[in-house]
Design an enzyme around this catalytic site. Structure first.
Site, PDB file in Angstrom:
ATOM      1  N   ARG A 116     112.272 132.007  -7.802  1.00  0.00           N
ATOM      2  CA  ARG A 116     113.071 131.019  -8.535  1.00  0.00           C
ATOM      3  C   ARG A 116     113.061 131.250 -10.039  1.00  0.00           C
ATOM      4  O   ARG A 116     112.060 131.681 -10.610  1.00  0.00           O
ATOM      5  CB  ARG A 116     112.555 129.603  -8.231  1.00  0.00           C
ATOM      6  CG  ARG A 116     112.770 129.191  -6.795  1.00  0.00           C
ATOM      7  CD  ARG A 116     112.098 127.864  -6.448  1.00  0.00           C
ATOM      8  NE  ARG A 116     112.463 127.438  -5.095  1.00  0.00           N
ATOM      9  CZ  ARG A 116     111.809 127.812  -3.988  1.00  0.00           C
ATOM     10  NH1 ARG A 116     110.752 128.608  -4.091  1.00  0.00           N
ATOM     11  NH2 ARG A 116     112.214 127.388  -2.804  1.00  0.00           N
ATOM     12  N   HIS A 141     116.283 133.732  -5.460  1.00  0.00           N
ATOM     13  CA  HIS A 141     116.501 135.052  -4.864  1.00  0.00           C
ATOM     14  C   HIS A 141     117.786 135.724  -5.336  1.00  0.00           C
ATOM     15  O   HIS A 141     118.507 136.353  -4.552  1.00  0.00           O
ATOM     16  CB  HIS A 141     116.479 134.957  -3.347  1.00  0.00           C
ATOM     17  CG  HIS A 141     115.143 134.590  -2.777  1.00  0.00           C
ATOM     18  ND1 HIS A 141     113.952 134.934  -3.381  1.00  0.00           N
ATOM     19  CD2 HIS A 141     114.807 133.895  -1.649  1.00  0.00           C
ATOM     20  CE1 HIS A 141     112.937 134.487  -2.649  1.00  0.00           C
ATOM     21  NE2 HIS A 141     113.428 133.844  -1.605  1.00  0.00           N
ATOM     22  N   HIS A 212     111.535 140.268   2.165  1.00  0.00           N
ATOM     23  CA  HIS A 212     111.361 138.883   2.620  1.00  0.00           C
ATOM     24  C   HIS A 212     111.191 138.808   4.139  1.00  0.00           C
ATOM     25  O   HIS A 212     111.763 137.934   4.790  1.00  0.00           O
ATOM     26  CB  HIS A 212     112.553 138.046   2.171  1.00  0.00           C
ATOM     27  CG  HIS A 212     112.279 136.580   2.042  1.00  0.00           C
ATOM     28  ND1 HIS A 212     111.919 135.787   3.112  1.00  0.00           N
ATOM     29  CD2 HIS A 212     112.308 135.754   0.965  1.00  0.00           C
ATOM     30  CE1 HIS A 212     111.764 134.531   2.696  1.00  0.00           C
ATOM     31  NE2 HIS A 212     111.983 134.482   1.400  1.00  0.00           N
ATOM     32  N   ASP A 285     103.933 127.495  -0.088  1.00  0.00           N
ATOM     33  CA  ASP A 285     105.106 128.186  -0.629  1.00  0.00           C
ATOM     34  C   ASP A 285     104.829 128.430  -2.101  1.00  0.00           C
ATOM     35  O   ASP A 285     105.504 127.914  -2.977  1.00  0.00           O
ATOM     36  CB  ASP A 285     106.371 127.339  -0.430  1.00  0.00           C
ATOM     37  CG  ASP A 285     107.656 128.113  -0.733  1.00  0.00           C
ATOM     38  OD1 ASP A 285     107.558 129.320  -1.015  1.00  0.00           O
ATOM     39  OD2 ASP A 285     108.744 127.496  -0.707  1.00  0.00           O
ATOM     40  N   GLU A 350     105.452 137.931   0.191  1.00  0.00           N
ATOM     41  CA  GLU A 350     106.435 138.558  -0.683  1.00  0.00           C
ATOM     42  C   GLU A 350     105.750 139.052  -1.954  1.00  0.00           C
ATOM     43  O   GLU A 350     105.418 138.263  -2.828  1.00  0.00           O
ATOM     44  CB  GLU A 350     107.540 137.562  -1.035  1.00  0.00           C
ATOM     45  CG  GLU A 350     108.227 136.934   0.172  1.00  0.00           C
ATOM     46  CD  GLU A 350     108.887 135.622  -0.177  1.00  0.00           C
ATOM     47  OE1 GLU A 350     109.759 135.613  -1.070  1.00  0.00           O
ATOM     48  OE2 GLU A 350     108.520 134.588   0.428  1.00  0.00           O
TER      49      GLU A 350
END
Length: 385
Positions: A116, A141, A212, A285, A350
């Site tokens: 982000r 992304h 991803h 996350d 990631e």
């Protein structure tokens, strides 16, 4: 390499030495000419552009299928402790599935900027650049049409690797500079999938590239990943605000649900804790700060499914890794083999620079200038316990 001691809380230096020794023994940099590659049609885009899929198979039978639509890892078959091969990444059987369900980013290459960017804007050289807003006021992304939506130009390499190249024009999704990105996949006979990234630009810009893939070491669609064991080579992480944008703090993991420095840490053990950060992320996350030297190809993570014995180790030159537990999968997507992907049916690791780095001067820089070449390497290594 000897196994991780489940009684030990590892420091970054301990993990670095352990995994560096394993990399040396495995010869991770030695590509095997024995890798076989085949290719086939994978459908066509709405504008008629043909898409291909490439199958890489090593001497031990490990198989990776990669399409040049977004550079996606479509399937990845590895053995369990009994020698049975299973596909361990989420995705779809055909191109149509990816075109219909773009939002989860299953298996794709992500850019121009992975993760982000706050308020869909950043300033560089005194100029403010406004980006595509595709995530509640932020850019996620790379925007609405990031590099995952491109059909990349493929080339089979003499050493058995697959090279994918794409060009993004100055102004795409608001980003400055004509950007050329090259990504090379190698599958070795040591059961490593090695991904080399490079990029050049003709104007100052920002770049953050990653893969991803959603992993489930039990098998794609075979239940949730909460019983997997995870170790992260990180003493700190970057807490977020309500928009999942880093606050700028590098917070120690000690005494928090974010401490995964032990081999036997179970993903689901604390995911439901009454913790403000877990509530903001709807689970994990977040970006972890990898404990290693800058630009060193060092250890980032180790995941294991105790039932099957499958182990995934992640090595990278990047400074961070986003651990995501499939919190927004909701059972509305049907994937390969008719399997429905429910919440937390996959996890992502990631490798990346930190989210919102263009707006965070204390984070490692993601600026790329003309005459420079961005380079990074990530290795996914598979084994069994």
């Amino acid at each position: 390499m000897r196994g991780w001691d489940t009684r030990t809380t590892y420091t970054g230096e301990m993990l670095r030495k352990e995994c560096a020794a394993a990399m040396l023994l495995a010869g991770v940099m030695n590509m095997s000419a024995a890798t076989k590659m085949t290719q086939a049609d994978f459908g066509a885009m709405p504008d008629g552009v043909k898409v291909r899929i490439y199958t890489l198979t090593n001497q031990k039978g490990v198989e990776a299928r990669i399409t040049n639509y977004g550079g996606r890892i479509v399937s990845l078959k590895t053995p369990d402790r009994k020698g049975a091969f299973t596909d361990i990444v989420l995705g779809f059987d055909s191109l149509a599935g990816y075109l219909k369900n773009p939002s989860p980013f299953f298996g794709t290459l992500v850019g121009r900027y992975a993760n982000r960017i706050a308020h869909a804007k950043f300033s560089l050289d005194g100029v403010e650049y406004k980006l595509e807003n595709n995530d509640g006021g932020n850019t996620l992304h790379g925007g609405t049409r990031g590099l995952d939506k491109y059909v990349w130009t493929p080339r089979e390499l003499p050493d058995g690797g697959l090279e994918l190249t794409v060009r993004s024009k100055d102004g795409d999704e608001g980003f400055p500079g004509n950007l050329k990105v090259t990504v090379i996949y190698h599958l070795t006979d040591e059961n490593e999938l090695k991904i080399d990234y490079s990029a050049t630009t003709d104007k100052d810009t920002v770049v953050n590239l990653t893969n991803h893939s959603y992993f489930n070491l039990k098998g794609a669609g075979e239940g949730d990943i909460l019983g997997h064991q995870l170790a992260l080579n990180a003493d700190r992480y970057t807490p977020v605000d309500a928009g999942l944008i880093p606050t700028g703090e590098l917070r120690p993991v000690d005494g928090t649900p974010f401490d995964f420095r032990k081999k036997a840490s179970v993903i689901g053990a604390h995911i439901g804790d009454d913790d403000a950060q877990l509530k903001l992320g709807h689970g994990y996350d977040h970006n972890w700060v990898i404990s290693k030297r800058e630009n060193e190809l060092g250890p980032a993570a180790r995941a294991e499914d105790p039932a099957s014995g499958r182990v995934l180790e992640v090595f990278t030159t990047q400074p961070g890794v986003q651990f995501y537990t499939g919190n927004f999968l909701d059972g509305t997507i049907t994937g390969k083999g008719g399997k429905v992907y429910q919440r937390r049916y996959g996890f992502c690791l990631e490798t990346q620079h930190f989210p919102d780095s263009p707006n965070q001067p204390k984070f490692p820089s993601t600026v790329l200038k003309p005459g420079q070449t961005f380079r990074s390497t990530t290795v996914f290594k598979f084994s069994v316990e």
